[in-house]
Design a protein around this motif. Structure first.
Motif, PDB file in Angstrom:
ATOM      1  N   ASP A 119     -12.926  20.001 -24.692  1.00 57.52           N
ATOM      2  CA  ASP A 119     -11.569  20.012 -24.154  1.00 57.52           C
ATOM      3  C   ASP A 119     -10.556  19.890 -25.282  1.00 57.52           C
ATOM      4  OD1 ASP A 119      -9.146  19.525 -22.916  1.00 57.52           O
ATOM      5  OD2 ASP A 119      -9.820  17.762 -21.802  1.00 57.52           O
ATOM      6  N   LEU A 170     -10.860  24.660 -22.470  1.00 55.51           N
ATOM      7  CA  LEU A 170     -12.245  24.606 -22.924  1.00 55.51           C
ATOM      8  C   LEU A 170     -12.386  25.571 -24.095  1.00 55.51           C
ATOM      9  CD1 LEU A 170     -15.012  23.347 -22.331  1.00 55.51           C
ATOM     10  CD2 LEU A 170     -15.509  25.321 -20.863  1.00 55.51           C
ATOM     11  N   THR A 201      -9.421  28.421 -19.664  1.00 55.93           N
ATOM     12  CA  THR A 201     -10.230  29.132 -20.662  1.00 55.93           C
ATOM     13  C   THR A 201      -9.432  30.267 -21.281  1.00 55.93           C
ATOM     14  OG1 THR A 201     -11.191  30.543 -18.933  1.00 55.93           O
ATOM     15  CG2 THR A 201     -12.431  28.569 -19.571  1.00 55.93           C
ATOM     16  N   ASN A 252     -15.394  20.361 -17.025  1.00 55.03           N
ATOM     17  CA  ASN A 252     -15.241  21.700 -17.602  1.00 55.03           C
ATOM     18  C   ASN A 252     -14.701  22.693 -16.591  1.00 55.03           C
ATOM     19  OD1 ASN A 252     -16.150  20.726 -20.009  1.00 55.03           O
ATOM     20  ND2 ASN A 252     -18.134  21.758 -19.959  1.00 55.03           N
TER      21      ASN A 252
END
Length: 369
Positions: free
Chosen positions: A24, A29, A8, A3
């Motif tokens: 994912d 993410l 993001t 992660n």
């Protein structure tokens, strides 16, 4: 990929604060579902009222300069000459053998300016391909991290947008370059759910404020914030392809039933020779819908058998339909399988009965005025 290594969206902190289940998606993410109902409740909110998705992981690119639209038209499959500035178009980026590098939306701003929305994992490749053969005075920019994308989908989407002062009511697959609170935002009448809706493209740093305001308006109408799990069940009910599953370097537009997004009469586009030959040969497998008549949920990779037990294809997308309350799938099938034929899907060693059909699996309201 851990992660920590994933990209993001500008709305990431909102998802974390709401307790979203994250996963994912193309190196990003992103939220799958939220507490308080999960995928089924989020799916039903879109079908019955309104839902909002963060799809900022989708790519953004711009092709600009003299003849930019003509250049894009020479590369991608669909015919940009069919639309005028202010319209958007679903199209495909293919390789020389007709395989699909990506499927994307092209926003025609002017003959000198085309804005593209590719898939997250394929954005860099699409940009590199366009850059590699671009004329000297045409610029191709990767703007992946410059814009957010928020999808507002469902019957009440117009009410939600009107409440916060954004334009509504324009034609399907058209867009308006607008402002919200003095900030630029593209409002496009598109989406991947089969419901009436809009996709909003604000600048990256403005996305969170717009999201917060929309969230209040949606909650007031009994809507929900939705994750990408519901987006997948919604698009599967419509029979919309997902790149990597139903379209790929091995699954061409001819095989996927996406020939309607190919400008066959255009002088040139990437992969034309191979696709024209495949279309004429009529030997490749074709994508069909499968409606489960037994008990079971098909998943990608499940073998499909005919009435005699012979292998005739493979599931490319499969899920439980919250609307029909039964399993549905998209599958690549031999041409011997006709619409209406009974088949069996091998789901982890258990044969599940199904019927071949043409999607969508639900009523369509995308284009309603």
């Amino acid at each position: 990929m851990s992660n920590d290594a994933l990209l993001t969206s500008p709305l990431h902190e909102r998802h974390v604060a709401l307790g979203a289940k994250m996963a994912d998606f193309g190196g990003w993410l992103m939220p799958i579902e939220y507490p308080g109902g999960g995928v089924v409740a989020e799916h039903q909110a879109v079908r019955e009222r309104v839902g909002m998705f963060d799809v900022s992981h989708l790519g953004k690119a711009r092709v600009s300069g003299p003849g930019a639209a003509a250049y894009v038209n020479d590369c991608l499959t669909n015919d940009l000459g069919r639309i005028h500035p202010g319209k958007a178009q679903y199209t495909l980026c293919c390789n020389a053998s007709g395989g699909v590098v990506d499927d994307l939306i092209a926003y025609a701003r002017s003959p000198e300016d085309v804005f593209l929305i590719p898939n997250a994992a394929n954005t860099a490749t699409v940009v590199e391909l366009l850059q590699a053969s671009a004329p000297e005075d045409v610029t191709v920019e990767n703007l992946h991290g410059s814009y957010g994308v928020i999808a507002v989908q469902g019957t009440l989407s117009d009410e939600v947008l009107a409440t916060i002062g954004l334009p509504t009511g324009h034609e399907y697959m058209s867009f308006v370059e607008s402002e919200w609170e003095g900030l630029p935002v593209i409002v496009c009448r598109t989406g991947y759910t089969g419901e009436r809706g809009y996709e909003l493209v604000p600048m990256w740093d403005n996305a969170a404020a717009l999201w917060d305001t929309l969230a209040v308006a949606i909650a007031a109408r009994g809507g929900r914030i939705c994750g990408l799990g519901a987006r997948d069940t919604l698009r599967t009910e419509m029979g919309y392809p997902l790149h990597g599953n139903d379209l790929s370097l091995e699954i061409t537009p001819v095989m996927a039933g996406s020939g309607w997004a190919v400008g066959w009469d255009k002088p040139t586009f990437w992969g034309k020779e191979a696709l024209v030959a495949q279309r004429a040969a009529k030997t490749s497998r074709l994508s069909r819908g499968l409606l489960v008549t037994g008990r079971g949920i098909p998943r990608p990779g499940c073998p499909v058998l005919d009435a005699d037990g012979a292998l005739v294809g493979e599931v490319t997308s499969g899920t439980f339909s919250p609307t029909r309350k039964q399993g549905i799938a998209l599958a690549l099938l031999d041409r011997s399988v006709a619409i209406g034929d009974a088949v069996s899907i091998d789901v982890r060693g258990r044969l599940v009965e199904a019927e071949a059909m043409r999607p969508p699996f639900v009523e369509v309201s995308t284009k309603e005025n």
